[in-house]
Design a protein around this motif. Structure first.
Motif, PDB file in Angstrom:
ATOM      1  N   HIS A   1     -24.007  68.439  29.751  1.00  0.00           N
ATOM      2  CA  HIS A   1     -24.099  67.266  30.718  1.00  0.00           C
ATOM      3  C   HIS A   1     -23.925  67.614  32.256  1.00  0.00           C
ATOM      4  O   HIS A   1     -24.774  67.279  33.155  1.00  0.00           O
ATOM      5  CB  HIS A   1     -22.892  66.164  30.424  1.00  0.00           C
ATOM      6  N   SER A   2     -22.950  68.568  32.286  1.00  0.00           N
ATOM      7  CA  SER A   2     -22.975  69.284  33.652  1.00  0.00           C
ATOM      8  C   SER A   2     -24.002  70.019  34.031  1.00  0.00           C
ATOM      9  O   SER A   2     -24.591  69.753  35.484  1.00  0.00           O
ATOM     10  CB  SER A   2     -21.910  70.241  33.705  1.00  0.00           C
ATOM     11  N   LYS A   3     -24.836  70.731  33.499  1.00  0.00           N
ATOM     12  CA  LYS A   3     -25.738  71.474  33.681  1.00  0.00           C
ATOM     13  C   LYS A   3     -27.161  70.275  34.161  1.00  0.00           C
ATOM     14  O   LYS A   3     -27.990  70.560  34.876  1.00  0.00           O
ATOM     15  CB  LYS A   3     -26.404  72.190  32.377  1.00  0.00           C
ATOM     16  N   GLY A   4     -27.175  69.271  33.232  1.00  0.00           N
ATOM     17  CA  GLY A   4     -28.109  68.288  33.653  1.00  0.00           C
ATOM     18  C   GLY A   4     -27.899  67.883  34.929  1.00  0.00           C
ATOM     19  O   GLY A   4     -28.878  67.533  35.798  1.00  0.00           O
ATOM     20  N   VAL A   5     -26.724  67.432  35.436  1.00  0.00           N
ATOM     21  CA  VAL A   5     -26.405  66.681  36.707  1.00  0.00           C
ATOM     22  C   VAL A   5     -26.813  67.847  37.943  1.00  0.00           C
ATOM     23  O   VAL A   5     -27.529  67.498  38.720  1.00  0.00           O
ATOM     24  CB  VAL A   5     -25.090  66.366  36.676  1.00  0.00           C
ATOM     25  N   LEU A   6     -26.419  69.229  37.443  1.00  0.00           N
ATOM     26  CA  LEU A   6     -26.784  70.059  38.418  1.00  0.00           C
ATOM     27  C   LEU A   6     -28.406  70.112  38.487  1.00  0.00           C
ATOM     28  O   LEU A   6     -28.659  70.467  39.754  1.00  0.00           O
ATOM     29  CB  LEU A   6     -26.073  71.498  38.229  1.00  0.00           C
ATOM     30  N   ARG A   7     -29.218  70.437  37.449  1.00  0.00           N
ATOM     31  CA  ARG A   7     -30.398  70.415  37.690  1.00  0.00           C
ATOM     32  C   ARG A   7     -31.314  69.301  38.289  1.00  0.00           C
ATOM     33  O   ARG A   7     -31.971  69.506  39.069  1.00  0.00           O
ATOM     34  CB  ARG A   7     -30.909  70.600  36.197  1.00  0.00           C
ATOM     35  N   LYS A   8     -30.520  68.219  37.812  1.00  0.00           N
ATOM     36  CA  LYS A   8     -31.253  66.936  38.691  1.00  0.00           C
ATOM     37  C   LYS A   8     -30.881  67.020  40.305  1.00  0.00           C
ATOM     38  O   LYS A   8     -31.737  66.781  41.033  1.00  0.00           O
ATOM     39  CB  LYS A   8     -30.403  65.638  38.243  1.00  0.00           C
ATOM     40  N   GLU A   9     -29.759  67.395  40.606  1.00  0.00           N
ATOM     41  CA  GLU A   9     -29.259  67.557  41.994  1.00  0.00           C
ATOM     42  C   GLU A   9     -30.361  68.580  42.595  1.00  0.00           C
ATOM     43  O   GLU A   9     -30.947  68.546  43.741  1.00  0.00           O
ATOM     44  CB  GLU A   9     -28.002  68.116  42.120  1.00  0.00           C
TER      45      GLU A   9
ATOM     46  N   GLU B   1     -39.067  55.877  36.233  1.00  0.00           N
ATOM     47  CA  GLU B   1     -38.549  55.754  34.928  1.00  0.00           C
ATOM     48  C   GLU B   1     -38.347  57.206  34.473  1.00  0.00           C
ATOM     49  O   GLU B   1     -38.720  58.178  34.817  1.00  0.00           O
ATOM     50  CB  GLU B   1     -39.714  55.185  33.892  1.00  0.00           C
ATOM     51  N   THR B   2     -37.003  57.350  33.775  1.00  0.00           N
ATOM     52  CA  THR B   2     -36.764  58.664  33.191  1.00  0.00           C
ATOM     53  C   THR B   2     -37.684  59.065  31.904  1.00  0.00           C
ATOM     54  O   THR B   2     -37.785  58.009  31.118  1.00  0.00           O
ATOM     55  CB  THR B   2     -35.317  58.541  32.422  1.00  0.00           C
ATOM     56  N   THR B   3     -38.279  60.177  32.080  1.00  0.00           N
ATOM     57  CA  THR B   3     -38.832  60.653  30.904  1.00  0.00           C
ATOM     58  C   THR B   3     -38.058  61.968  30.091  1.00  0.00           C
ATOM     59  O   THR B   3     -37.218  62.145  30.569  1.00  0.00           O
ATOM     60  CB  THR B   3     -40.516  61.385  31.431  1.00  0.00           C
ATOM     61  N   VAL B   4     -38.866  62.356  29.126  1.00  0.00           N
ATOM     62  CA  VAL B   4     -38.372  63.496  28.153  1.00  0.00           C
ATOM     63  C   VAL B   4     -37.967  64.459  29.329  1.00  0.00           C
ATOM     64  O   VAL B   4     -36.927  65.430  29.105  1.00  0.00           O
ATOM     65  CB  VAL B   4     -39.200  63.870  27.189  1.00  0.00           C
ATOM     66  N   ARG B   5     -38.851  64.884  30.311  1.00  0.00           N
ATOM     67  CA  ARG B   5     -38.757  65.900  31.048  1.00  0.00           C
ATOM     68  C   ARG B   5     -37.369  65.739  32.007  1.00  0.00           C
ATOM     69  O   ARG B   5     -36.830  66.878  32.449  1.00  0.00           O
ATOM     70  CB  ARG B   5     -39.892  66.384  31.805  1.00  0.00           C
ATOM     71  N   GLN B   6     -36.959  64.429  32.467  1.00  0.00           N
ATOM     72  CA  GLN B   6     -35.790  64.571  33.256  1.00  0.00           C
ATOM     73  C   GLN B   6     -34.554  64.083  32.648  1.00  0.00           C
ATOM     74  O   GLN B   6     -33.426  64.114  33.122  1.00  0.00           O
ATOM     75  CB  GLN B   6     -36.174  63.390  34.379  1.00  0.00           C
ATOM     76  N   TRP B   7     -34.522  63.709  31.420  1.00  0.00           N
ATOM     77  CA  TRP B   7     -33.448  63.127  30.894  1.00  0.00           C
ATOM     78  C   TRP B   7     -32.350  64.432  30.558  1.00  0.00           C
ATOM     79  O   TRP B   7     -32.812  65.699  30.403  1.00  0.00           O
ATOM     80  CB  TRP B   7     -33.972  62.532  29.176  1.00  0.00           C
ATOM     81  N   TYR B   8     -31.149  64.167  30.614  1.00  0.00           N
ATOM     82  CA  TYR B   8     -30.071  65.027  30.306  1.00  0.00           C
ATOM     83  C   TYR B   8     -29.033  64.367  29.526  1.00  0.00           C
ATOM     84  O   TYR B   8     -28.812  63.116  29.471  1.00  0.00           O
ATOM     85  CB  TYR B   8     -29.617  65.670  31.563  1.00  0.00           C
ATOM     86  N   TRP B   9     -28.129  65.249  28.792  1.00  0.00           N
ATOM     87  CA  TRP B   9     -27.221  64.556  27.859  1.00  0.00           C
ATOM     88  C   TRP B   9     -26.215  63.843  28.975  1.00  0.00           C
ATOM     89  O   TRP B   9     -25.606  64.087  30.102  1.00  0.00           O
ATOM     90  CB  TRP B   9     -26.331  65.880  27.162  1.00  0.00           C
ATOM     91  N   ASP B  10     -25.695  62.449  28.245  1.00  0.00           N
ATOM     92  CA  ASP B  10     -24.622  61.907  28.768  1.00  0.00           C
ATOM     93  C   ASP B  10     -23.407  62.667  28.756  1.00  0.00           C
ATOM     94  O   ASP B  10     -23.142  63.692  27.873  1.00  0.00           O
ATOM     95  CB  ASP B  10     -24.433  60.699  28.127  1.00  0.00           C
ATOM     96  N   LYS B  11     -22.313  62.241  29.800  1.00  0.00           N
ATOM     97  CA  LYS B  11     -21.067  63.069  29.498  1.00  0.00           C
ATOM     98  C   LYS B  11     -20.560  62.504  28.208  1.00  0.00           C
ATOM     99  O   LYS B  11     -20.458  61.325  27.945  1.00  0.00           O
ATOM    100  CB  LYS B  11     -20.226  62.187  30.624  1.00  0.00           C
TER     101      LYS B  11
END
Lengths: 588, 197
Positions: free
Chosen positions: A447-455, B172-182
C-alpha cells in the motif's frame, strides 16, 4: 574449463535472513508435463508484462495464423503479443485479467479453428553468424517477458548489457517458492533446450562464464541438467563458455535475483543499480528456453508451463498451456472440486495473489495456479498489535527494518518509509510469515509503495504542467512584444513619411516618384483595412456558429454574408499583394 | 595607572578580535554579493507544492502568482485542486496552522480530464486559447481534441466553448494505476469475534 566433476569452483555464500518453508512440490511432479489442450476461446491481454501495453495490429473478424503478430510493442519496455494458434479474432474488448484488483483490461479474444496452421517461419540454426543487434531484434519481436514471474521485457534486459562486460550469466533454476514446479519440470524434461538457450544467450551478451543455480531439493533436475551438460561438452557444441551447475541450499527467497547474485558471487547489488552494472545478468531457465525457440525455430512465445496444484485438484501437475487459455478450462481438466476450493491463487503462496474470478486467462507471467482447500490455507488469524519481537528483522533478506517500516506505513508516513528504503523491499513475505502477531506486513508495504508511486506520478505531471504553462506564458509574451514592435515600426514609418512629404514639396530635387509615395500609403491603408476585415470575419464566424448551434432561421443569411465577406477579403489580399510587389521592386 | 604587563595583553586581545571581526566581516560581505540568490527561493518552494493545475480558482492567473501571493502573506487555503494535502504541506513548509479549505474558491474533487465531444466541435479555437498548458490540439475550422496526458483538469476550457461540447470526466483507475488498499487495522483482542457471530 570447469566441469561438473570439479565441484566447489564457485563458493556458495549465504544471504542474510530467509526462511525454510515446507515445499509442497511433490504433488505436481507425479506426472510429466502435459499439453493444456485447446480451449474454445483464448483471451489475450495486451499487457502481460511490466511496462507499456502493446498496440493491436489486427481487427475484429480477422483470420490469423499461429504465431502471427496480434499486438505490437510500444517502446522498448513493451512486449508484443502473438496468436497462440490459428483462428478468428472475435473481439477486442475489455475483460477480466489476472490481476489482484480484479479489474478489466483490453484483451483480444481468439476463437481457434483447430487447424493450428503456422505462419511462414524462418528458422535460424546458424545464429552464431548473426550480429548481436539482429539477434536482439529477434528476441524483441518474439514477445518474451521474464517467465519467472516478474514479466520484465527480456529483450530490454538483454539490451541492458550494452556497454557492460558481463562476467557471469546466471541461469535461475532455483524456484524457491513452495508449490511451484514449472521450472523444475522443464529442467527435468527439456534440459537440452535450456542449454541451447543458455549457449545462445551467452553468445548474445558475450558472457565470460555461465552458472546454472538449482536448489538442492531438486535432485532429479540437477541430474538431468548435469547429464545434458556432459552431452553438450562431448558434442563440442555451441556452448563454448565455462559452464557450471551450482547447487545451492534450500532457503526462501534464494530465487530472488539479488539474493541469488549474493549467494553465487558474494556481491550485494547496490541500491538503484541493475545486475548488468556489476557485470552479471540473471535469466530464468524457462526464459532462455523460450529465447532458443524464438531465435532458432522462429517460434514466438505462444505457450508456457503452468503448475496446477492444491488439494482441491484431483489431478495436479504441470501443463503446457497456450497463452490466453481460460483458468477455469485448465482447472476443469485437472479435476477441480469447486465446492472445496477456498482460495484460487495465481503465483506461489508467498508472492502470488488471490484471483477474484476463474474467468481469467493464463498470461506470460502465470507460473502457478493453486486451488487450495480450507485445511490447506486456513484463514489468517486476526492481526494483533506488534510486540516488537524482532523476528521480521531476522528473516528480512534485504536487511531492512520491517518493524520500522510498519510504523511508518500504518501512520501513513510514507515518505519516512521511503527514507528507510521501502523500495528495496522485494515483497517476499518472509516477515509476514514469521510474525507471531499475524500482521500482514507486506500488504502494508505494498500500500505504501502504491501511495508513493502515485505521488511520484502526480509530481511528474505537475512538473510537466508547470513547464508547459511557463513555456506558454513566454510564448504569449513574445507574441505580444512582436506585435507591439510591428505597431511601433508602422507608426514610425508614418511619422517619417509625414515629415518627408512637406520637405519634398520644399525641395523638388529630392522629391520621390509618385509610385514611391503611393505604394507605402496604399499598403498601410490596405493592411489596416485587412485587419478590420479579419476582425469582422471572426465576429461573423462566431455569430454563425452560435446560430447553427441554436438552429436559428438566420443561419443561411449569415452563411451568405460570410461568403461575401470572404470574397471581399480575398480581393483585399490581392490588392495588398499588388501594392507590395511594385514597392518592393523599386526599393533596392 | 594600569600596569603595562596587564595593558599589553589586553590591547593584544582587543586588537586580535578586531582583526578577526574585520576579516570575517569582509568575507561575509563578499559572500553576500558573490553568492547572492536571485529572487525569493521560498516562492519556488511554495510553487513546488502547488498542484500546477493553473486553474486560477485561487484568484491568481496561475500557480506561480499564487505562490508569490502566499509568500507575501495571502491565505494558504485557496487551492481546491490541491485540497487538504496541499494545505497541510504548505502549513508544514511555512510553519503555520493548517486552516480548512476556503469554500469560496471551490470544493476539492477527484481529478478530472476534459474531453471534447468531437462531432459537435465547430473548430472555433476558443478552448485552445483558454488552455493554460496548451493541452488542446486543433486549428480554426478543424476539430479539436484534448491531449489527455497533459490536461490538468482546470475547467478553463469549458466556459469559452460556444457549443458546450467539452465534458469534464473523472479519471478512472485502470489496472496500471491501481494499488493495494491499506489493510484493515488490527483488532486489539484477537478472541473478539463480534463480526463473525
Amino acid at each position: 574449463m570447469n566441469s561438473p566433476e570439479q565441484p566447489g569452483a564457485v563458493q556458495v555464500q549465504d544471504f542474510p535472513g530467509g526462511i525454510v518453508l515446507p515445499d509442497n512440490k511433490a504433488q505436481s511432479l507425479q506426472q510429466p508435463i502435459r499439453p493444456g489442450g485447446l480451449p474454445p476461446e483464448l483471451w489475450l491481454p495486451l499487457q502481460q508484462h511490466l511496462g507499456q501495453p502493446a498496440i493491436t495490429v489486427v481487427s475484429e473478424g480477422d483470420r490469423v495464423l499461429k504465431g502471427q503478430l496480434l499486438a505490437a510493442a510500444q517502446g522498448p519496455d513493451s512486449v508484443p503479443v502473438h496468436a497462440p494458434t490459428s483462428g478468428l479474432i472475435s473481439a477486442i474488448a475489455q475483460r477480466a485479467v489476472p490481476h489482484p484488483s480484479g479489474m478489466s483490461d483490453w484483451c483480444i479474444t481468439l476463437i481457434p479453428d483447430g487447424e493450428d496452421r503456422w505462419r511462414e517461419r524462418q528458422p535460424l540454426p546458424a545464429y552464431l553468424e548473426l550480429e548481436r543487434d539482429q539477434l536482439l531484434a529477434r528476441v524483441h519481436a518474439s514477445g518474451i517477458a521474464g517467465l519467472g514471474g516478474s514479466g520484465f521485457a527480456t529483450g530490454r534486459k538483454l539490451d541492458s548489457t550494452r556497454g557492460h562486460q558481463i562476467h557471469q550469466l546466471i541461469l535461475n533454476g532455483v524456484e524457491c517458492e513452495p508449490y511451484i514446479t514449472a521450472d523444475q519440470a522443464l529442467m527435468q524434461e527439456r534440459a537440452e533446450e535450456i542449454l541451447e538457450g543458455l549457449a545462445l544467450t551467452a553468445h548474445l551478451i558475450e558472457a565470460k562464464q555461465c552458472l546454472i543455480a538449482i536448489e538442492d531439493n531438486k535432485p532429479a533436475a540437477i541430474q538431468a541438467m548435469q547429464g545434458a551438460l556432459a552431452r553438450h561438452r562431448e558434442d563440442n557444441s555451441q556452448l563454448q563458455r565455462p559452464t557450471e551447475i551450482v547447487v545451492i541450499p534450500t532457503k526462501y527467497p534464494s530465487g530472488g535475483e539479488k539474493q541469488l547474485i549474493q549467494m553465487l558471487t558474494g556481491q550485494e547489488l547496490p541500491h538503484g543499480t541493475l545486475p548488468a552494472d556489476i557485470g552479471i545478468l540473471c535469466h530464468n531457465v524457462a526464459t532462455v528456453a523460450a529465447i532458443y525457440r524464438a531465435v532458432v525455430h522462429d517460434e514466438p512465445l505462444l505457450s508456457r508451463i503452468i503448475t496446477l496444484t492444491g488439494e482441491a485438484l484431483a489431478d495436479p501437475g504441470n501443463r503446457e498451456a497456450l497463452l490466453g487459455t481460460p483458468i477455469n478450462y485448465l482447472l476443469q481438466q485437472a479435476g477441480q472440486d469447486q465446492a472445496a476450493t477456498r482460495h484460487l491463487i495465481m503465483g506461489g503462496p508467498m508472492m502470488g495473489f488471490e484471483l477474484p474470478s476463474s474467468q481469467v486467462p493464463v498470461v506470460k507471467t502465470s507460473n502457478c495456479l493453486i486451488a487450495a482447500t480450507v485445511q490447506e490455507m486456513p484463514p489468517a488469524p486476526p492481526a494483533q498489535t506488534c510486540i516488537r519481537c524482532g523476528q521480521c528483522e531476522q528473516v528480512c533478506p534485504m536487511t531492512l527494518l520491517p518493524q520500522q517500516l510498519l510504523w511508518f506505513a500504518q501512520g501513513s508516513e510514507h515518505h519516512k518509509a521511503e527514507q528507510h528504503n521501502l523500495f528495496d523491499c522485494i515483497e517476499c513475505g518472509a516477515c509476514a510469515y514469521v510474525c507471531p502477531s499475524h500482521i500482514p506486513l507486506v500488504q502494508h508495504y505494498r500500500h505504501s509503495k502504491g501511495v508513493l508511486r502515485k505521488e511520484q506520478a502526480e509530481q511528474a505531471s505537475a512538473n510537466r504542467a508547470r513547464e508547459r504553462f511557463e513555456q506558454r506564458q513566454a510564448r504569449l509574451e513574445r507574441e505580444k512584444a512582436e506585435k507591439e514592435a510591428r505597431r511601433q515600426a508602422r507608426a514610425e514609418a508614418r511619422k517619417a513619411r509625414q515629415s518627408e512629404t512637406p520637405a519634398a514639396t520644399g525641395s523638388p530635387e529630392q522629391a520621390p516618384t509618385s509610385a514611391e509615395i503611393a505604394a507605402p500609403v496604399d499598403t498601410q491603408m490596405l493592411e489596416q483595412r485587412r485587419e478590420q476585415a479579419m476582425a469582422k470575419r471572426e465576429e461573423l464566424l462566431e455569430r454563425l456558429s452560435a446560430a447553427r448551434d441554436q438552429a436559428l432561421a438566420s443561419t443561411p443569411q449569415l452563411e451568405r454574408a460570410l461568403a461575401k465577406h470572404e470574397q471581399r477579403l480575398a480581393a483585399l489580399d490581392q490588392k495588398l499583394a499588388d501594392a507590395r510587389t511594385p514597392a518592393q521592386g523599386q526599393t533596392p | 595607572m594600569i600596569d603595562a604587563s596587564v595593558l599589553i595583553p589586553l590591547l593584544l586581545a582587543i586588537g586580535a578580535l578586531l582583526l578577526l571581526a574585520l576579516v570575517f566581516g569582509g568575507l561575509l560581505g563578499y559572500a553576500s554579493i558573490r553568492f547572492r540568490v536571485e529572487g525569493n527561493p521560498l516562492v519556488e518552494q511554495v510553487d513546488a507544492l502547488l498542484p500546477q493545475t493553473q486553474c486560477g480558482q485561487c484568484g491568481h492567473p496561475g500557480c506561480r502568482p499564487y505562490a508569490q501571493a502566499i509568500v507575501d502573506g495571502e491565505a494558504i487555503n485557496k487551492c481546491p485542486p490541491g485540497g487538504e494535502r496541499t494545505i497541510a504541506a504548505l502549513a508544514d513548509l511555512l510553519d503555520v496552522e493548517a486552516p480548512p479549505l476556503d469554500g469560496e474558491h471551490g470544493q476539492e474533487q477527484p481529478q478530472r480530464v476534459a474531453v471534447i465531444r468531437e462531432d459537435e466541435c465547430i473548430g472555433c479555437t476558443k478552448c485552445i486559447q483558454a488552455c493554460p498548458v496548451d493541452a488542446i490540439l486543433g486549428a480554426a475550422k478543424q476539430m479539436h481534441t484534448v491531449i489527455e496526458s497533459e490536461c490538468t483538469g482546470c475547467d478553463l476550457c469549458v466556459e469559452p466553448c460556444p457549443v458546450d461540447c467539452i465534458d469534464m470526466l473523472p479519471i478512472e483507475t485502470t489496472v496500471r494505476q491501481w494499488y493495494w488498499d491499506k489493510p484493515a487495522s488490527g483488532v486489539l483482542i484477537a478472541s473478539d469475534r463480534r463480526g463473525s457471530l
